[in-house]
Design an enzyme around this catalytic site. Structure first.
Site, mmCIF file in Angstrom:
data_model
loop_
_atom_site.group_PDB
_atom_site.id
_atom_site.type_symbol
_atom_site.label_atom_id
_atom_site.label_comp_id
_atom_site.label_asym_id
_atom_site.label_seq_id
_atom_site.Cartn_x
_atom_site.Cartn_y
_atom_site.Cartn_z
ATOM 1 N N HIS A 130 0.834 -1.195 0.000
ATOM 2 C CA HIS A 130 0.000 0.000 0.000
ATOM 3 C C HIS A 130 0.875 1.253 0.000
ATOM 4 C CE1 HIS A 130 -4.067 -1.515 0.381
ATOM 5 N NE2 HIS A 130 -3.703 -2.345 1.338
ATOM 6 N N CYS A 199 0.519 2.002 -5.467
ATOM 7 C CA CYS A 199 -0.451 2.844 -6.164
ATOM 8 C C CYS A 199 0.098 4.241 -6.432
ATOM 9 C CB CYS A 199 -1.734 2.962 -5.347
ATOM 10 S SG CYS A 199 -2.704 1.438 -5.299
ATOM 11 N N ARG A 208 0.251 3.037 -11.370
ATOM 12 C CA ARG A 208 1.157 2.307 -10.483
ATOM 13 C C ARG A 208 2.547 2.933 -10.556
ATOM 14 N NH1 ARG A 208 -3.034 0.857 -9.113
ATOM 15 N NH2 ARG A 208 -3.890 -1.249 -8.933
#
Length: 231
Positions: A130, A199, A208
């Site tokens: 994340h 991300c 990305r």
């Protein structure tokens, strides 16, 4: 005067709705910014403790010459098998690497793309994390520079990778970034590679960010931590 009362009732009702919606938004933001981080801290600490307990039972001595090799144990989906360190992110940055990249797995640490190489193997060891929420493990990925170290241990060996180039921006459908020889990585043939994905933008997921690295060195854990921790 009687007509004023319904108007007041409407205004008061709308005000109460706005206050309620505002409170819900504040609570949601608090959950995203704070509570997911608290949950992630507990989960990641638990996964690292589990690994360390397993590693205390591992034989650290090399097998005698000529002895048959130990069978390679398959990684278990959702379970940790390594710990990653990135000195660029600070001395206290350490995250467990678990098998798989499901939403539940990424709440507990970093996720290994199933089917890609293991640490130190020829091929591409690919890991997702994340950017924000659940501890923000890859929040600082844009800070990575060529030559930066990414260090892993599986309890018996230290693996030191070196970043090849600045983070590369692409779209989520660009799955070739985790190929054995990732395209646009700058690598021109088979090798021992590492890919990190997260991300982009920081609070979105339309794109990305990808970081590629190559294996620079290995050493047994019995020889102590690599010098890369201090470089």
């Amino acid at each position: 005067m009687r007509a004023v009362r319904p108007l007041r009732l409407i205004v008061r009702t709308l005000s109460e709705i706005c206050l309620t919606v505002g409170a819900v938004i504040v609570l949601f933001v608090a959950y995203v910014l704070f509570w997911t981080g608290v949950k992630a801290a507990g989960a990641t600490d638990g996964e690292i403790v589990r690994l360390q307990e397993e590693w205390t039972r591992l034989p650290l001595e090399q097998a005698p010459s000529g002895a048959p090799p130990e069978p390679v144990r398959a990684y278990t989906s959702g379970k940790p098998f390594a710990v990653m360190y990135i000195p660029r992110f600070g001395a206290d940055w350490d995250w467990p690497v678990l098998e798989g990249t499901s939403a539940g797995t990424l709440k507990k640490g970093l996720g290994h793309y199933q089917g890609t190489a293991r640490p130190g193997e020829t091929g591409n060891f690919a890991v997702a994390g994340h950017r924000r929420t659940y501890g923000d493990p890859f929040k600082d990925v844009p800070r990575l520079k060529p030559g930066d170290a990414v260090i892993l241990t599986d309890g018996t060996t230290w693996f030191t990778y070196r970043v090849k180039r600045a983070p590369y921006r692409t779209v989520p459908s660009d799955v070739a970034v985790i190929d054995p020889v990732p395209r646009r990585s700058g690598f021109d043939g088979p090798g021992r590679y590492l890919t990190l994905t997260t991300c982009e933008p920081e609070w979105g997921s339309s794109h990305r960010l990808v970081v590629w690295a190559h294996l620079d060195a290995t050493r047994p854990v019995t020889d102590g931590k690599p010098e890369a921790f201090h470089s």
